[in-house]
Motif scaffolding. Structure first.
Motif, PDB file in Angstrom:
ATOM      1  N   TRP A 156      42.030  50.209  46.416  1.00  0.00           N
ATOM      2  CA  TRP A 156      41.690  49.708  44.781  1.00  0.00           C
ATOM      3  C   TRP A 156      42.625  48.701  44.280  1.00  0.00           C
ATOM      4  N   LEU A 159      40.979  45.660  45.098  1.00  0.00           N
ATOM      5  CA  LEU A 159      39.772  45.165  44.266  1.00  0.00           C
ATOM      6  C   LEU A 159      40.506  44.688  42.791  1.00  0.00           C
ATOM      7  N   THR A 160      41.313  45.202  42.240  1.00  0.00           N
ATOM      8  CA  THR A 160      42.200  44.929  41.216  1.00  0.00           C
ATOM      9  C   THR A 160      42.477  43.354  41.030  1.00  0.00           C
ATOM     10  N   TRP A 162      41.324  41.224  43.075  1.00  0.00           N
ATOM     11  CA  TRP A 162      40.026  40.406  43.106  1.00  0.00           C
ATOM     12  C   TRP A 162      39.378  40.086  41.918  1.00  0.00           C
ATOM     13  N   LYS A 278      33.062  37.899  45.129  1.00  0.00           N
ATOM     14  CA  LYS A 278      34.102  39.042  45.209  1.00  0.00           C
ATOM     15  C   LYS A 278      34.391  39.481  43.816  1.00  0.00           C
ATOM     16  N   TRP A 279      34.489  38.688  42.762  1.00  0.00           N
ATOM     17  CA  TRP A 279      34.693  39.173  41.571  1.00  0.00           C
ATOM     18  C   TRP A 279      33.703  40.163  41.288  1.00  0.00           C
ATOM     19  N   ALA A 282      33.969  43.471  43.335  1.00  0.00           N
ATOM     20  CA  ALA A 282      34.909  44.244  42.995  1.00  0.00           C
ATOM     21  C   ALA A 282      34.897  45.028  41.652  1.00  0.00           C
ATOM     22  N   LEU A 316      36.090  44.440  51.984  1.00  0.00           N
ATOM     23  CA  LEU A 316      36.126  45.644  50.771  1.00  0.00           C
ATOM     24  C   LEU A 316      36.350  46.944  51.599  1.00  0.00           C
TER      25      LEU A 316
END
Length: 338
Positions: A156, A159-160, A162, A278-279, A282, A316
């Protein structure tokens, strides 16, 4: 022929028992669709699709199912897809090698002639399906990779990062989130842009028509989701000129505990290379974690040749679950088998 709208309770019970056996044989890891959901779904006619279904009985039990469909003239996809008939079937393991599959060929040929279709399209991930379609002379035209993400193993923090990087690389671009449903005032724009982006997907060697989404087809789909309380979440990236440059959306059925379907992710060719994909992905995963904290698995499908999206998914944490192949067979060749 099995007519869902007029089938008797006894026919439905036999069909649901077949579905349970098929689920155990074909995909026991997949979420189970409850009987009432399957029944209501099949009973609701689709104005854009002509659907036909047959059941094969052995000693009072359903042993096999064949379904076939094509676009109706009401569909916005009709003109470019009317040459295609799509079929799907399953024979329970105990009933195989009894000529059931071969017996379906005259039905499919007659249906193709009825609708003026010249190409049969069938996909399979089962080895017996591959063998059968190859024996018929089917040509493999498209490979699709289904991948799954285990939410218990997601990084996670990555992801933050990204999301932060996406904002930094495109400071004039805004993320827009639509929860449960797109509002009516956004549906025409979403349908128009999704149509454009969907048709940029790689289709490999598949003979296919256009994918066309309109406000009417979106509303029809939403009507089906409303039957079961299913939810559609969408993220968009909007540029400073007001245009949509990318999108991603997911589907959540309340009867599939812990399971979410990733639908489409696409970025306009003119906006690629900025990390928007990706943005978007995520941000969506972080959203799903917040609104559906019980989620364990997310599934997604991509063309086997879609290297860029497959790379994002691998980063991911998505892992290949299974691969399906789509075969196509011509009417002339099928008719020679009758």
């Amino acid at each position: 022929m099995f007519e869902p709208a007029s089938a008797s309770p006894e026919e439905w019970r036999a069909y649901h028992e077949f579905r349970r056996q098929r689920h155990e044989e074909e995909a026991p890891e997949d979420p189970w669709t409850p009987d009432d959901v399957a029944e209501r779904r099949l009973k609701r006619a689709d104005p854009y699709v002509a659907d036909h279904r047959w059941l094969v009985f052995r000693e009072g039990r359903v042993a096999a199912e064949l379904s076939a469909s094509t676009m109706t003239p009401l569909s916005p996809e009709y003109e470019s897809n009317k040459h295609l008939l799509f079929a799907e079937g399953w024979v329970l393991s105990a009933a195989r090698r009894q000529g059931i599959g071969s017996g379906w060929i005259p039905l499919l040929v007659a249906l193709m002639e009825r609708y003026g279709a010249r190409l049969l399209t069938v996909d399979t991930h089962d080895e017996s399906g591959h063998a059968f379609l190859r024996r018929l002379g089917g040509e493999p035209r498209y490979s699709e990779a289904e991948s799954r993400l285990d939410f218990r193993e997601v990084d996670w923090i990555l992801l933050t990062d990204w999301v932060r990087e996406g904002q930094a690389r495109s400071p004039q671009t805004q993320l827009e989130l639509y929860v449960d449903r797109l509002p009516e005032e956004r549906r025409e724009e979403f349908s128009r842009v999704s149509t454009e982006l969907l048709n940029t997907m790689p289709f490999e060697g598949l003979d296919h028509g256009d994918i066309v989404q309109t406000t009417d087809t979106l509303n029809e789909w939403y009507g089906r989701l409303d039957m079961f309380g299913s939810l559609h979440h969408a993220y968009l990236t909007r540029e400073s000129d007001g245009s949509i440059s990318g999108m991603t959306d997911v589907l959540k059925h309340p009867y599939e505990t812990g399971f979410v379907h990733q639908l489409f992710t696409g970025v306009h060719p003119s906006a690629r290379g900025r990390g928007l994909g990706k943005w978007l992905k995520a941000a969506m995963l972080l959203h799903i974690r917040a609104v559906h904290p019980e989620t364990v698995l997310m599934s997604t499908e991509n063309a086997g040749s879609n290297a860029s999206m497959l790379a994002i998914n691998r980063a991911l944490g998505f892992r290949r679950f299974r691969t399906s192949t789509t075969y196509q067979l011509g009417l002339r060749e099928l008719a020679q088998l009758v």
